[in-house]
Design a protein around this motif. Sequence first.
Motif, PDB file in Angstrom:
ATOM      1  N   GLN A   1      37.742  39.792  34.297  1.00 16.32           N
ATOM      2  CA  GLN A   1      37.576  40.043  32.873  1.00 16.32           C
ATOM      3  C   GLN A   1      38.339  41.313  32.466  1.00 16.32           C
TER       4      GLN A   1
ATOM      5  N   THR B   1      35.333  36.266  37.768  1.00 13.29           N
ATOM      6  CA  THR B   1      36.652  36.819  37.477  1.00 13.29           C
ATOM      7  C   THR B   1      36.537  38.287  37.079  1.00 13.29           C
TER       8      THR B   1
ATOM      9  N   ASP C   1      41.664  36.568  34.415  1.00 12.81           N
ATOM     10  CA  ASP C   1      41.160  35.360  35.070  1.00 12.81           C
ATOM     11  C   ASP C   1      41.214  35.427  36.597  1.00 12.81           C
TER      12      ASP C   1
ATOM     13  N   GLN D   1      45.327  40.534  33.565  1.00 14.52           N
ATOM     14  CA  GLN D   1      45.073  39.328  34.361  1.00 14.52           C
ATOM     15  C   GLN D   1      43.561  39.106  34.510  1.00 14.52           C
TER      16      GLN D   1
END
Length: 340
Positions: free
Chosen positions: A124, A122, A174, A172
């Motif tokens: 992060q 992801t 994830d 965002q």
Amino acid sequence: MTNKTLIYILILITNISCNQSKEKDFMNTIYTQQDILDLYKTVQHFEEEQHYGVRIKSANCNFEILINDKKVFFVNRNKIGSVINGAYAPINYGLLKSGNQKITIRILPAVQNRQTEIKYPTLQNAQLDIEIVADDFMDGESTGEYSIFEWESPKEIKFIESEGIEMPYFTQPDLPVFEHRDSFIAEIPFDIDGWNNSVNLITNDKEELKELTEEAVTIFKELHKNFQEKNLDKIANLVYQKEKRVAQQLYFKESDCRENWDYYTEDYKSDNFTMVPLENFKLVFFGNGKMIGLELNGPKFQWDSALYSKYIEKGNKGYSKTFYRFLLHRPKPGAPLEVI
């Protein structure tokens, strides 16, 4: 058959023969490296010549920037904690004519370490800010850079009690990939066909996709062979049309042609120069389906060209690498693919 009809048929046959001869001559045209060096003679110059570029700030991520769906800048080896502050890349390569230009900004995960280059799953706390700037050159001199477009990745400010400071965080974290599409206006004096009128190569037919991939691989293998054999004239013949377009987009002068061609030849000065085998790649589409390329499938050097060399520069112990980022297009139905 009347004499008039016979004359018409003879004229028709003659015209067809002449057209086929012209097409054959065009296909057999051999360009050499001297033709590449002389491309400045084909460049049309203007009283005012606009140069466009992108300035970049980033942290904790990799990214791609595409102009009119042509990749003009990307980073693929950044780790968590890696920071870019004010990098610049020209983007005239993606401009064909004045007016509305589309930009795609794609944020990609950081690598866990540079040895394996395996990516985090992801984004992060990825951060990316870009600014498109323009500079109107008059008589070859800059008149001063000015901003025409700005964008920042979505972030929120959080207070970190343990440190007593406020920090920006990606909204965002994830997501595996974040993409933003936008547009800006560019005013340029040239109007180039480029890939605008090329055949759209996107297909859902597996057999057509297989044949397209095989055709692309054939050209990349030919490039690979000629780079390995240091056959500069054959390389020049394959890339001439691309380099002619670039020369106009960047308003090349004679010295620019020499400097640009050195990109292809500089690495040959090393005795350790070798082309890396063409493998572990995938077919990718650009230019809204009108251009294709072969990119490495990762994790090593993911998203970069599958055509690259390695060599040891003087004074260094480890290998350096040069990636040859070629794209292909089909200029008209039935025509073979060629470098664009």
